[in-house]
Design an enzyme around this catalytic site. Structure first.
Site, PDB file in Angstrom:
ATOM      1  N   GLY A 293      -2.870   1.786   9.755  1.00  0.00           N
ATOM      2  CA  GLY A 293      -2.617   1.645  11.187  1.00  0.00           C
ATOM      3  C   GLY A 293      -3.819   1.386  12.058  1.00  0.00           C
TER       4      GLY A 293
ATOM      5  N   GLY B 266       0.487  -2.949   4.505  1.00  0.00           N
ATOM      6  CA  GLY B 266       0.748  -1.583   4.971  1.00  0.00           C
ATOM      7  C   GLY B 266       1.635  -1.609   6.195  1.00  0.00           C
TER       8      GLY B 266
ATOM      9  CG  HIS C 273      -3.745  -1.111  -2.484  1.00  0.00           C
ATOM     10  ND1 HIS C 273      -4.861  -1.672  -3.064  1.00  0.00           N
ATOM     11  CD2 HIS C 273      -4.199  -0.326  -1.479  1.00  0.00           C
ATOM     12  CE1 HIS C 273      -5.948  -1.234  -2.429  1.00  0.00           C
ATOM     13  NE2 HIS C 273      -5.576  -0.416  -1.474  1.00  0.00           N
TER      14      HIS C 273
ATOM     15  CG  HIS D 282      -9.031   1.182  -2.359  1.00  0.00           C
ATOM     16  ND1 HIS D 282      -8.693   0.942  -1.040  1.00  0.00           N
ATOM     17  CD2 HIS D 282     -10.386   1.172  -2.396  1.00  0.00           C
ATOM     18  CE1 HIS D 282      -9.804   0.813  -0.323  1.00  0.00           C
ATOM     19  NE2 HIS D 282     -10.840   0.957  -1.125  1.00  0.00           N
TER      20      HIS D 282
ATOM     21  N   GLY E  32      -9.729   4.224   4.650  1.00  0.00           N
ATOM     22  CA  GLY E  32      -9.262   5.604   4.694  1.00  0.00           C
ATOM     23  C   GLY E  32      -8.005   5.859   5.488  1.00  0.00           C
ATOM     24  CG  PHE E  33      -7.664   6.976   8.584  1.00  0.00           C
ATOM     25  CD1 PHE E  33      -9.058   6.959   8.507  1.00  0.00           C
ATOM     26  CD2 PHE E  33      -7.014   8.199   8.593  1.00  0.00           C
ATOM     27  CE1 PHE E  33      -9.782   8.146   8.454  1.00  0.00           C
ATOM     28  CE2 PHE E  33      -7.738   9.386   8.547  1.00  0.00           C
ATOM     29  CZ  PHE E  33      -9.126   9.361   8.475  1.00  0.00           C
TER      30      PHE E  33
ATOM     31  CB  SER F  16      -0.875  -0.016   1.252  1.00  0.00           C
ATOM     32  OG  SER F  16      -1.633   1.175   1.321  1.00  0.00           O
TER      33      SER F  16
ATOM     34  CG  MET G 101      -8.461   8.064   0.524  1.00  0.00           C
ATOM     35  SD  MET G 101      -7.708   8.146   2.151  1.00  0.00           S
ATOM     36  CE  MET G 101      -6.687   6.667   2.092  1.00  0.00           C
TER      37      MET G 101
ATOM     38  CB  SER H 294      -0.604  -4.710   9.772  1.00  0.00           C
ATOM     39  OG  SER H 294      -1.535  -3.689  10.038  1.00  0.00           O
TER      40      SER H 294
ATOM     41  CG  ASP I 125      -5.193   3.087  -0.369  1.00  0.00           C
ATOM     42  OD1 ASP I 125      -4.299   2.673   0.388  1.00  0.00           O
ATOM     43  OD2 ASP I 125      -6.110   2.366  -0.782  1.00  0.00           O
TER      44      ASP I 125
ATOM     45  CG  MET J 131     -11.211   4.192  -0.266  1.00  0.00           C
ATOM     46  SD  MET J 131     -10.022   4.108   1.058  1.00  0.00           S
ATOM     47  CE  MET J 131      -8.504   4.108   0.097  1.00  0.00           C
TER      48      MET J 131
ATOM     49  CG  ASP K 236      -7.195  -2.211   1.628  1.00  0.00           C
ATOM     50  OD1 ASP K 236      -7.550  -1.364   0.792  1.00  0.00           O
ATOM     51  OD2 ASP K 236      -6.318  -1.992   2.493  1.00  0.00           O
ATOM     52  N   GLY K 237      -6.442  -3.951   4.825  1.00  0.00           N
ATOM     53  CA  GLY K 237      -6.588  -3.349   6.154  1.00  0.00           C
ATOM     54  C   GLY K 237      -6.037  -4.254   7.237  1.00  0.00           C
TER      55      GLY K 237
ATOM     56  CG  MET L 166     -12.785  -1.957   2.413  1.00  0.00           C
ATOM     57  SD  MET L 166     -11.103  -1.703   1.804  1.00  0.00           S
ATOM     58  CE  MET L 166     -10.371  -0.793   3.173  1.00  0.00           C
TER      59      MET L 166
HETATM   60  C1  DX5 Z   1      -6.809   1.304   4.166  1.00  0.00           C
HETATM   61  C2  DX5 Z   1      -5.653   1.367   3.215  1.00  0.00           C
HETATM   62  C3  DX5 Z   1      -4.431   0.553   3.351  1.00  0.00           C
HETATM   63  C4  DX5 Z   1      -4.107  -0.281   4.529  1.00  0.00           C
HETATM   64  C5  DX5 Z   1      -2.812   0.092   5.216  1.00  0.00           C
HETATM   65  O1  DX5 Z   1      -7.804   2.143   3.622  1.00  0.00           O
HETATM   66  O2  DX5 Z   1      -6.181   0.950   1.957  1.00  0.00           O
HETATM   67  O3  DX5 Z   1      -3.390   1.441   3.131  1.00  0.00           O
HETATM   68  O4  DX5 Z   1      -5.069  -0.305   5.501  1.00  0.00           O
HETATM   69  O5  DX5 Z   1      -2.322  -1.008   5.855  1.00  0.00           O
HETATM   70  P1  DX5 Z   1      -2.352  -1.166   7.453  1.00  0.00           P
HETATM   71  O6  DX5 Z   1      -3.790  -1.207   7.818  1.00  0.00           O
HETATM   72  O7  DX5 Z   1      -1.599  -2.464   7.699  1.00  0.00           O
HETATM   73  O8  DX5 Z   1      -1.604   0.036   8.032  1.00  0.00           O
HETATM   74 ZN    ZN Z   2      -6.809   0.484  -0.069  1.00  0.00          ZN
END
Ligand code: DX5
Ligand code: ZN
Length: 216
Positions: A145, A195, A33, A66, A142-143, A8, A37, A197, A35, A68, A173-174, A137
């Site tokens: 972490g 991301g 990936h 993606h 949107g975020f 991501s 928004m 995680s 994102d 959003m 995703d997430g 999802m």
């Molecule tokens: C969520 C995002 C991703 C993802 C990030 O909207 O599409 O960027 O959650 O990864 P994590 O959740 O592991 O920080």
């Molecule tokens: Zn995403």
């Protein structure tokens, strides 16, 4: 099942985007990936058009976007022109999602349907006739972490049972941690958005982490 590892890029170091792209490709990433928004569909702003254009131009591997955003149908051609090879739009953007999915196919990109935690599998079933990938999802979009939402796993099992019938792949995703990747890759999920995680900000080289994730 072969995994699709999708870094991501909103989590990447924008001070060295060229280096991040080549390090992640060197580590074996399958798909970037990206994102997007609009501050309406989600209360945040993701990557800008210049970021998307830069990565799509410089990456050797394909990029997804993606979206959003409230009105993704207005921008499908734009992102296809920027080089997105897979475009995810959200099932929750209103009554004309099927038309938007058709637009993605007409623009020559792979068709992706993103499904929020609160949307039932049954709600999106008819749309599965039109998609190449479902992006489930596992956090509120949107975020980065955030915490994994466990009740989504029931929906993942329902969707996995439909994969054969409708011919789609499943990506989550997430909050995809190594534990989540290990568990869900045994439940019919092939793709994982990586991301904070599992991949970014770990103080370890991507080339050391990615093979470990692929082997889970
Ligand atoms: C969520 C995002 C991703 C993802 C990030 O909207 O599409 O960027 O959650 O990864 P994590 O959740 O592991 O920080
Ligand atoms: Zn995403």
């Amino acid at each position: 099942m072969e995994k699709l590892l999708c870094p991501s890029m909103m989590c990447a170091d924008f001070g060295d985007l060229a280096g991040e792209v080549s390090r992640l490709e060197g580590a074996g990433a399958d798909l970037f990936h990206l994102d997007v928004m609009d501050g309406q569909f989600v209360p945040n702003f993701g990557m800008g058009l210049q970021d998307i254009e830069y990565i799509c131009k410089h990456a050797k591997i394909p990029c997804d976007v993606h979206l959003m955003t409230q009105t993704p149908g207005d921008y499908v051609e734009k992102f296809a022109d920027l080089g997105a090879k897979l475009i995810y739009v959200h099932a929750e953007t209103g009554p004309n999602v099927a038309r938007t999915l058709q637009k993605i196919a007409d623009a020559g990109a792979k068709v992706g349907l993103a499904v929020n935690p609160g949307t039932a599998a049954a709600t999106v079933e008819p749309l599965l006739n039109l998609v190449d990938y479902v992006l489930v999802m596992t956090v509120n979009p949107g975020f980065a972490g955030q915490k994994f939402i466990p009740f989504v796993e029931e929906k993942i099992d329902l969707l996995a049972a439909w994969k054969e019938k409708y011919g789609f792949g499943m990506v989550v995703d997430g909050a995809c941690s190594p534990e989540v990747i290990a568990r869900l890759s045994r439940r019919g999920v092939e793709g994982f958005v990586l991301g904070t995680s599992a991949l970014f900000g770990k103080g370890r080289a991507y080339k050391d982490i990615m093979p470990e994730l692929r082997a889970l």
